[in-house]
Scaffold this active site. Structure first.
Site, PDB file in Angstrom:
ATOM      1  N   SER A   9       0.852  -1.194   0.000  1.00  0.00           N
ATOM      2  CA  SER A   9       0.000   0.000   0.000  1.00  0.00           C
ATOM      3  C   SER A   9       0.885   1.239   0.000  1.00  0.00           C
ATOM      4  O   SER A   9       1.626   1.481   0.958  1.00  0.00           O
ATOM      5  CB  SER A   9      -0.885   0.011   1.248  1.00  0.00           C
ATOM      6  OG  SER A   9      -1.391   1.322   1.438  1.00  0.00           O
ATOM      7  N   HIS A  34      -1.098  -1.381  -4.237  1.00  0.00           N
ATOM      8  CA  HIS A  34      -2.392  -1.106  -3.618  1.00  0.00           C
ATOM      9  C   HIS A  34      -2.512   0.403  -3.391  1.00  0.00           C
ATOM     10  O   HIS A  34      -1.653   1.014  -2.754  1.00  0.00           O
ATOM     11  CB  HIS A  34      -2.491  -1.864  -2.294  1.00  0.00           C
ATOM     12  CG  HIS A  34      -3.813  -1.756  -1.609  1.00  0.00           C
ATOM     13  ND1 HIS A  34      -4.907  -2.528  -1.957  1.00  0.00           N
ATOM     14  CD2 HIS A  34      -4.225  -0.964  -0.585  1.00  0.00           C
ATOM     15  CE1 HIS A  34      -5.933  -2.222  -1.167  1.00  0.00           C
ATOM     16  NE2 HIS A  34      -5.544  -1.270  -0.328  1.00  0.00           N
ATOM     17  N   ASP A  36      -4.806   3.396  -1.905  1.00  0.00           N
ATOM     18  CA  ASP A  36      -5.908   3.678  -0.976  1.00  0.00           C
ATOM     19  C   ASP A  36      -6.496   5.055  -1.234  1.00  0.00           C
ATOM     20  O   ASP A  36      -5.847   6.072  -1.007  1.00  0.00           O
ATOM     21  CB  ASP A  36      -5.387   3.610   0.462  1.00  0.00           C
ATOM     22  CG  ASP A  36      -5.143   2.176   0.904  1.00  0.00           C
ATOM     23  OD1 ASP A  36      -6.072   1.358   0.762  1.00  0.00           O
ATOM     24  OD2 ASP A  36      -4.033   1.884   1.368  1.00  0.00           O
ATOM     25  N   MET A  38      -9.286   7.726  -0.221  1.00  0.00           N
ATOM     26  CA  MET A  38     -10.188   8.099   0.887  1.00  0.00           C
ATOM     27  C   MET A  38     -10.726   9.506   0.656  1.00  0.00           C
ATOM     28  O   MET A  38     -10.000  10.384   0.188  1.00  0.00           O
ATOM     29  CB  MET A  38      -9.429   8.065   2.210  1.00  0.00           C
ATOM     30  CG  MET A  38      -8.720   6.744   2.472  1.00  0.00           C
ATOM     31  SD  MET A  38      -8.034   6.678   4.124  1.00  0.00           S
ATOM     32  CE  MET A  38      -7.025   5.197   4.016  1.00  0.00           C
ATOM     33  N   HIS A  67      -8.305   0.772  -4.134  1.00  0.00           N
ATOM     34  CA  HIS A  67      -9.253   0.516  -3.039  1.00  0.00           C
ATOM     35  C   HIS A  67      -9.999   1.818  -2.737  1.00  0.00           C
ATOM     36  O   HIS A  67      -9.453   2.727  -2.121  1.00  0.00           O
ATOM     37  CB  HIS A  67      -8.434   0.031  -1.823  1.00  0.00           C
ATOM     38  CG  HIS A  67      -9.244  -0.243  -0.602  1.00  0.00           C
ATOM     39  ND1 HIS A  67      -8.666  -0.458   0.639  1.00  0.00           N
ATOM     40  CD2 HIS A  67     -10.584  -0.365  -0.413  1.00  0.00           C
ATOM     41  CE1 HIS A  67      -9.613  -0.687   1.532  1.00  0.00           C
ATOM     42  NE2 HIS A  67     -10.782  -0.630   0.931  1.00  0.00           N
ATOM     43  N   MET A  69     -12.280   3.935  -0.751  1.00  0.00           N
ATOM     44  CA  MET A  69     -12.980   4.111   0.531  1.00  0.00           C
ATOM     45  C   MET A  69     -13.686   5.455   0.446  1.00  0.00           C
ATOM     46  O   MET A  69     -13.327   6.433   1.095  1.00  0.00           O
ATOM     47  CB  MET A  69     -11.964   4.066   1.691  1.00  0.00           C
ATOM     48  CG  MET A  69     -11.473   2.658   1.970  1.00  0.00           C
ATOM     49  SD  MET A  69      -9.918   2.636   2.877  1.00  0.00           S
ATOM     50  CE  MET A  69      -8.767   2.850   1.545  1.00  0.00           C
ATOM     51  N   MET A 138     -11.313  -6.411   5.155  1.00  0.00           N
ATOM     52  CA  MET A 138     -10.556  -5.441   5.955  1.00  0.00           C
ATOM     53  C   MET A 138     -10.257  -6.043   7.322  1.00  0.00           C
ATOM     54  O   MET A 138     -11.157  -6.511   8.021  1.00  0.00           O
ATOM     55  CB  MET A 138     -11.362  -4.153   6.153  1.00  0.00           C
ATOM     56  CG  MET A 138     -11.530  -3.283   4.920  1.00  0.00           C
ATOM     57  SD  MET A 138      -9.999  -2.712   4.175  1.00  0.00           S
ATOM     58  CE  MET A 138      -9.223  -1.828   5.511  1.00  0.00           C
ATOM     59  N   ASP A 176      -6.446  -6.804   4.092  1.00  0.00           N
ATOM     60  CA  ASP A 176      -5.850  -5.460   4.163  1.00  0.00           C
ATOM     61  C   ASP A 176      -5.939  -4.898   5.575  1.00  0.00           C
ATOM     62  O   ASP A 176      -7.038  -4.741   6.115  1.00  0.00           O
ATOM     63  CB  ASP A 176      -6.625  -4.560   3.175  1.00  0.00           C
ATOM     64  CG  ASP A 176      -6.104  -3.140   3.089  1.00  0.00           C
ATOM     65  OD1 ASP A 176      -5.049  -2.837   3.671  1.00  0.00           O
ATOM     66  OD2 ASP A 176      -6.770  -2.333   2.407  1.00  0.00           O
TER      67      ASP A 176
HETATM   68  C1  DX5 Z   1      -6.543   1.250   5.575  1.00  0.00           C
HETATM   69  C2  DX5 Z   1      -6.025   0.958   4.179  1.00  0.00           C
HETATM   70  C3  DX5 Z   1      -4.876   0.014   4.149  1.00  0.00           C
HETATM   71  C4  DX5 Z   1      -3.643   0.506   4.861  1.00  0.00           C
HETATM   72  C5  DX5 Z   1      -2.717  -0.641   5.118  1.00  0.00           C
HETATM   73  O1  DX5 Z   1      -7.705   1.971   5.498  1.00  0.00           O
HETATM   74  O2  DX5 Z   1      -7.043   0.410   3.378  1.00  0.00           O
HETATM   75  O3  DX5 Z   1      -4.564  -0.377   2.823  1.00  0.00           O
HETATM   76  O4  DX5 Z   1      -2.965   1.494   4.146  1.00  0.00           O
HETATM   77  O5  DX5 Z   1      -1.692  -0.185   5.917  1.00  0.00           O
HETATM   78  P1  DX5 Z   1      -1.029  -1.077   7.051  1.00  0.00           P
HETATM   79  O6  DX5 Z   1      -0.416  -2.260   6.372  1.00  0.00           O
HETATM   80  O7  DX5 Z   1      -0.033  -0.147   7.660  1.00  0.00           O
HETATM   81  O8  DX5 Z   1      -2.122  -1.478   8.007  1.00  0.00           O
HETATM   82 ZN    ZN Z   2      -6.493  -0.516   1.404  1.00  0.00          ZN
END
Ligand code: DX5
Ligand code: ZN
Length: 219
Positions: A9, A34, A36, A38, A67, A69, A138, A176
């Site tokens: 990620s 990956h 993320d 948000m 991903h 969110m 998750m 994840d």
């Molecule tokens: C959390 C994200 C993850 C996160 C993973 O909301 O979806 O992908 O970045 O990070 P670590 O491995 O540090 O938990």
């Molecule tokens: Zn993620």
């Protein structure tokens, strides 16, 4: 024995040197990146938009695992597809026509995934497994990197593995949140195909070794 796919990620990467960090993970054997996304509404944090995805797309041919969110995935997914996403995963907890969204994403040529938060049961998405390319379980509450792995989510991986194998569905299981070599083994044993990992890799003094410690995990 099949090998695990490692999806670092980039949320925990150095944003002033994303190209360099991505080249490093590729060299260490990661298959996916990956990403993320948000929006400050679905989760209390704001991160990466399509312009960043478009820019890093030029730096690598690795598979882009996006991903989402965000609250209105149906509105924004095409921007991420155009920017170079290979897989688009949205959340089961969003208020949208999920079957429609899966079909639309797949007809763009991308893979389609759905994610469930730690407290969302597998039953919520079971009727869509035949159409999905991936389910993202998750193992932390979405919103931030660097949180501790929630062990209570492991039975959901086992449950999904049994349903997917039983139905012969062509659907990967990705996990994840809080993944390191130890929790990665637990997930692989429970049936995971893809492991996302952020802080374990990018906060390590030897990030290549961290990637390898995950890619060497056998399923
Ligand atoms: C959390 C994200 C993850 C996160 C993973 O909301 O979806 O992908 O970045 O990070 P670590 O491995 O540090 O938990
Ligand atoms: Zn993620």
């Amino acid at each position: 024995m099949k090998k695990i796919i490692v999806a670092p990620s980039i949320l925990s990467a150095d944003f002033s040197a994303l190209g360099k960090d991505i080249a490093m993970i590729a060299g260490a054997g990661a298959g996916w990146v990956h990403i993320d996304v948000m929006d400050g509404h679905f989760v209390p944090n704001i991160t990466i938009g399509p312009v960043v995805v478009k820019s890093v797309r030029k730096a690598t041919s690795l598979f882009f695992d996006v991903h989402l969110m965000i609250r209105e995935p149906q509105k924004y997914w095409p921007d991420f597809r155009k920017a170079g996403a290979d897989l688009i995963t949205f959340h089961s907890e969003t208020d949208c026509d999920k079957m429609r969204l899966i079909k639309d994403i797949k007809s763009s040529g991308a893979k389609a995934g759905i994610s469930i938060k730690p407290k969302t049961p597998v039953a919520e998405i079971e009727n869509m497994l035949a159409y999905l390319d991936l389910v993202l379980v998750m193992s932390v509450e979405p919103g931030f990197g660097g949180q501790a792995f929630m062990h209570e989510t492991v039975p959901k991986i086992t449950e999904l593995r049994n349903i997917i194998d039983g139905g012969k569905y062509d659907c990967l299981i990705e996990v994840d949140g809080g993944i390191n070599a130890e929790t990665g083994h637990l997930c692989a044993r429970a049936g995971a195909d893809v492991l996302v990992s952020g802080s374990y890799i990018f906060s390590s003094s030897r990030p290549e070794d961290a990637v390898r410690s995950l890619s060497e995990i056998k399923k």
